[in-house]
Design an enzyme around this catalytic site. Structure first.
Site, PDB file in Angstrom:
ATOM      1  N   ARG A 395       0.847  -1.207   0.000  1.00 44.41           N
ATOM      2  CA  ARG A 395       0.000   0.000   0.000  1.00 44.41           C
ATOM      3  C   ARG A 395       0.875   1.248   0.000  1.00 44.41           C
ATOM      4  O   ARG A 395       0.608   2.202  -0.731  1.00 44.41           O
ATOM      5  CB  ARG A 395      -0.967   0.013   1.194  1.00 44.41           C
ATOM      6  CG  ARG A 395      -1.984   1.169   1.074  1.00 44.41           C
ATOM      7  CD  ARG A 395      -2.973   1.228   2.235  1.00 44.41           C
ATOM      8  NE  ARG A 395      -4.052   2.183   1.961  1.00 44.41           N
ATOM      9  CZ  ARG A 395      -3.966   3.494   2.190  1.00 44.41           C
ATOM     10  NH1 ARG A 395      -2.866   4.025   2.687  1.00 44.41           N
ATOM     11  NH2 ARG A 395      -4.988   4.280   1.918  1.00 44.41           N
ATOM     12  N   CYS A 396       1.928   1.239   0.826  1.00 49.17           N
ATOM     13  CA  CYS A 396       2.836   2.396   0.879  1.00 49.17           C
ATOM     14  C   CYS A 396       3.446   2.708  -0.486  1.00 49.17           C
ATOM     15  O   CYS A 396       3.705   3.856  -0.804  1.00 49.17           O
ATOM     16  CB  CYS A 396       4.000   2.122   1.836  1.00 49.17           C
ATOM     17  SG  CYS A 396       3.556   2.163   3.567  1.00 49.17           S
ATOM     18  N   MET A 397       3.737   1.638  -1.252  1.00 51.49           N
ATOM     19  CA  MET A 397       4.483   1.823  -2.507  1.00 51.49           C
ATOM     20  C   MET A 397       3.576   2.135  -3.691  1.00 51.49           C
ATOM     21  O   MET A 397       4.023   2.081  -4.839  1.00 51.49           O
ATOM     22  CB  MET A 397       5.295   0.569  -2.821  1.00 51.49           C
ATOM     23  CG  MET A 397       6.384   0.275  -1.816  1.00 51.49           C
ATOM     24  SD  MET A 397       7.465  -1.073  -2.348  1.00 51.49           S
ATOM     25  CE  MET A 397       6.357  -2.471  -2.318  1.00 51.49           C
TER      26      MET A 397
END
Length: 406
Positions: A395-397
């Site tokens: 999700r962060c990436m």
């Protein structure tokens, strides 16, 4: 309506922005990584291979993948964009007028591909062929950075986040990340994919110092039904949340913002490191952090452009009411206490949902992935031995740019 629209966290994902880690990681060393907000030094080639596997997994799910480096190169091809970016990133206040002037001339003559690499990946004094009379240049050592690398650009989620019919260009908390936002401002203003499209810029697109109004996309979950869940974290302040909420209400894009007060420490740097949305009624949660004891507020629009803020009993009832479900299905991090803490640190809770009940996560989080599987959530696993060292999962990436509602 513009296709630049993100209606939920779990509807079919259609377009997403990633940044393949390249030059910036080559500048990470044990002595500077903490200053650049990394806990470790990554193996550059291996990180690239893992990132390619992530992008290919997305494509296999019929998601169009846009790459930040390519968008930046194409944006720099627009003369106005190039001169704005150089003015903004190489300012007299950052470098002093003598050095800024010469440095801008040097960079402006580069081809756009090379310039994009430098803007994203940094430049050391030892790599700079020009000599100026600037005191700054005379005082700097060869391995000091003229332009600091931006390894955290890997985490495209934080710099800008699309919420329903618009985007927030986030004023980042840490100096090591603040320049990232200008790249996105230029891309959304001038790149052919975005220029002239009908979307709203809620926040962060002015040439201002946003002071204490910080917000990062890892804390923003577009849960659907006109609701947005935001974490007040190490990197997102109440001032940031209220400014974003005010603009969401003013533009009619959201009807409520639910804010959760998180502990302010690195292991739960953003809300999505301890909680993500996997299906309409299903969330993954790290229970050591996310409990019904967390202070929860609901912001809604009030007459005359004002906002109403009410404290709620707990986050569960707030989400059930926002999502219109009887009872949420909460899946906690897997394994015993040691395994759960380890897997949370390795982003077991930070999965990217590609469609209802189908998520992408690191293969190393065995216990948690097994738990998701038993709960009927399909996990598409990707390698993350290197990427995970940056403290960010799927999700962060990823920065969704187009996604269906629920």
């Amino acid at each position: 309506m513009s296709t630049l629209y993100v209606g939920s966290e779990v509807g079919q994902l259609r377009r997403v922005l990633l940044n393949r880690p390249e030059r910036a990681l080559t500048h990470l060393t044990p002595s500077n990584c903490h200053e650049l907000l990394f806990d470790d030094v990554l193996a550059v080639e291996a990180a690239g291979v893992e990132h390619d596997a992530f992008a290919d997994t997305l494509r296999s799910q019929e998601v169009e993948v846009l790459l930040l480096h390519d968008l930046l190169v194409e944006t720099l091809a627009v003369p106005e964009a190039k001169s704005w970016l150089l003015e903004t990133q190489i300012s007299d206040y950052r470098y002093g007028p003598i050095f800024a002037d010469e440095l801008k001339i040097y960079l402006a003559e580069m081809d756009n591909e090379h310039l994009a690499s430098i803007l994203l990946g940094g430049l050391a004094y030892s790599e700079l062929p020009i000599k100026t009379t600037s005191i700054l240049q005379k005082m700097s050592r060869p391995l000091d950075f003229v332009i600091e690398p931006l390894p955290n650009h890997l985490f495209t989620r934080d710099t800008s986040c699309w919420v329903y019919g618009g985007v927030s260009l986030n004023p980042m908390m840490k100096p090591a990340r603040q320049r990232e936002t200008n790249h996105l401002r230029a891309i959304y203003r001038w790149h052919p994919t975005f220029a002239g499209q009908d979307f709203i810029k809620y926040f962060g697109d002015e040439d201002l110092h946003y002071d204490n109004a910080n917000i990062e996309g890892g804390d923003v979950l577009v849960i659907g039904n006109g609701a947005v869940l935001v974490g007040i974290s190490e990197r997102t302040t109440p001032q940031g949340v209220e400014n974003l909420a005010a603009n969401l209400f003013k533009t009619g894009q959201a009807s409520q913002v639910i804010a959760l007060d998180l502990p302010k420490h690195r292991s739960c740097m953003h809300l999505d490191t301890v909680m993500t949305h996997m299906d309409v009624d299903t969330f993954s949660v790290y229970p050591e952090i996310i409990s019904d004891k967390l202070d929860t507020w609901r912001l809604t629009a009030a007459p005359e452009g004002k906002m109403q803020v009410e404290k709620l009993p707990n986050y569960l009832t707030a989400l059930e009411s926002a999502l219109d479900v009887d009872k949420l299905n909460i899946i906690t991090t897997g394994g015993d206490n040691y395994e759960a803490e380890r897997e949370q640190w390795n982003d077991a809770n930070n999965v990217l949902t590609v469609k209802p009940g189908v998520v992408i996560g690191y293969e190393r989080n065995v216990y948690t992935n097994e738990k998701y599987d038993k709960a009927g959530i399909e996990v598409l696993t990707i390698p993350g031995n290197e990427l995970g060292r940056g403290r960010g999962g799927a999700r962060c990436m990823s920065c969704p740019i187009e996604r269906d509602g629920i």
